[in-house]
Enzyme design. Sequence first.
Site, PDB file in Angstrom:
ATOM      1  N   HIS A 185       0.816  -1.224   0.000  1.00  0.00           N
ATOM      2  CA  HIS A 185       0.000   0.000   0.000  1.00  0.00           C
ATOM      3  C   HIS A 185       0.843   1.264   0.000  1.00  0.00           C
ATOM      4  O   HIS A 185       0.360   2.339   0.368  1.00  0.00           O
ATOM      5  CB  HIS A 185      -0.936  -0.009   1.224  1.00  0.00           C
ATOM      6  CG  HIS A 185      -2.313   0.488   0.929  1.00  0.00           C
ATOM      7  ND1 HIS A 185      -2.800   1.680   1.424  1.00  0.00           N
ATOM      8  CD2 HIS A 185      -3.318  -0.045   0.209  1.00  0.00           C
ATOM      9  CE1 HIS A 185      -4.039   1.863   1.019  1.00  0.00           C
ATOM     10  NE2 HIS A 185      -4.383   0.826   0.274  1.00  0.00           N
ATOM     11  N   HIS A 285      -6.354  -2.464 -11.396  1.00  0.00           N
ATOM     12  CA  HIS A 285      -6.739  -2.149 -10.020  1.00  0.00           C
ATOM     13  C   HIS A 285      -8.226  -1.831  -9.992  1.00  0.00           C
ATOM     14  O   HIS A 285      -8.710  -1.050 -10.806  1.00  0.00           O
ATOM     15  CB  HIS A 285      -5.923  -0.935  -9.556  1.00  0.00           C
ATOM     16  CG  HIS A 285      -6.179  -0.496  -8.167  1.00  0.00           C
ATOM     17  ND1 HIS A 285      -6.894   0.644  -7.860  1.00  0.00           N
ATOM     18  CD2 HIS A 285      -5.806  -1.034  -6.977  1.00  0.00           C
ATOM     19  CE1 HIS A 285      -6.936   0.803  -6.553  1.00  0.00           C
ATOM     20  NE2 HIS A 285      -6.282  -0.206  -5.990  1.00  0.00           N
TER      21      HIS A 285
END
EC number: 4.2.1.6
Length: 382
Positions: A185, A285
């Site tokens: 992340h 994504h």
Amino acid sequence: MKITNITTYRLPPRWMFLKIETDEGIVGWGEPVIEGRARTVEAAVHEFGDYLIGQDPARINDLWQVMYRGGFYRGGPIMMSAIAGIDQALWDIKGKVLNAPVWQLMGGLVRDKIKAYSWVGGDRPAEVIDGIKKLRGIGFDTFKLNGCEEMGIIDNSRAVDAAVNTVAQIREAFGNEIEFGLDFHGRVSAPMAKVLIKELEPYRPLFIEEPVLAEQAEYYPRLAAQTHIPIAAGERMFSRFEFKRVLEAGGVAILQPDLSHAGGITECYKIAGMAEAYDVGLAPHCPLGPIALAACLHVDFVSHNAVFQEQSMGIHYNKGAELLDFVKNKEDFNMEGGFFKPLMKPGLGVEIDEARVIELSKNAPDWRNPLWRYEDGSVAEW
């Protein structure tokens, strides 16, 4: 045909839809949003709308170029997300006019199905393992989970051990019956990413996502040189020009453009082709809504290098609405054995429940990502 109106709807959990109307009654839907900045993207959409009203929606390439090149300042998450949603809606209109799914307009299928993976939440190993067991029961065998919590620029061995322990327990519980990617992340510094990746290597994760922030992309080839784990990145890159530099530098094995952030179908199909030329996989994504997912699937089904597709069913962010709550043709998104089939209806293939969209948009939350701080009070990457 002319564009007559553009309407935006901010929706729970953290999404935004747009509707483009035409003088012939054909409507297209898109999903332009930056999570936590929906109002800002909404303003950009309507700024583009000043030009788009009265234009021919069939001229997708020209309209895209006008939106991108028509201003001296360009690119970035806000502008490219606004363009992305508009682009999706224009493709939706074109498919409906020609009575064909978007993948058909892009040259036809290169595969019959695409592997989906599911997010697994949970802060403790037992919670993650329980989540995987439940998802396996509905057909998933590929997953993604957070690789760690917040981590200091130089952190202690306890933080490293905590991250590694979770992965070790998952691998011990399931062996190689499942595959999982680990999402750092962007919350890990380059020095700590080197440490973590080395420690995680024995557990053979499917990929490491955003081992460092996109701003630190020069570290991707350096990190890749020290590991056999594929590195994935791209959710915070917004045009083919940003991806070009990453591909030229090497190191990334899987590109993850976001179809609602990186210029939509038009731009992401170009990014997919660039990746294929470098023998790099594509895994769009998509922790967002149904229109974004549909756009991803159309690109997946025409891109030879697409490897798997993220989707947000049951993701921990989905509070207030689930992935298919605004969709009438839910059955078209059914998975078989953890695979999506091509969407067959014209356009994007999503039939939106407009009445429900209008109703829930009246009290849409202004979602913001959490603000994390380290023990010393300084701001941590979320």
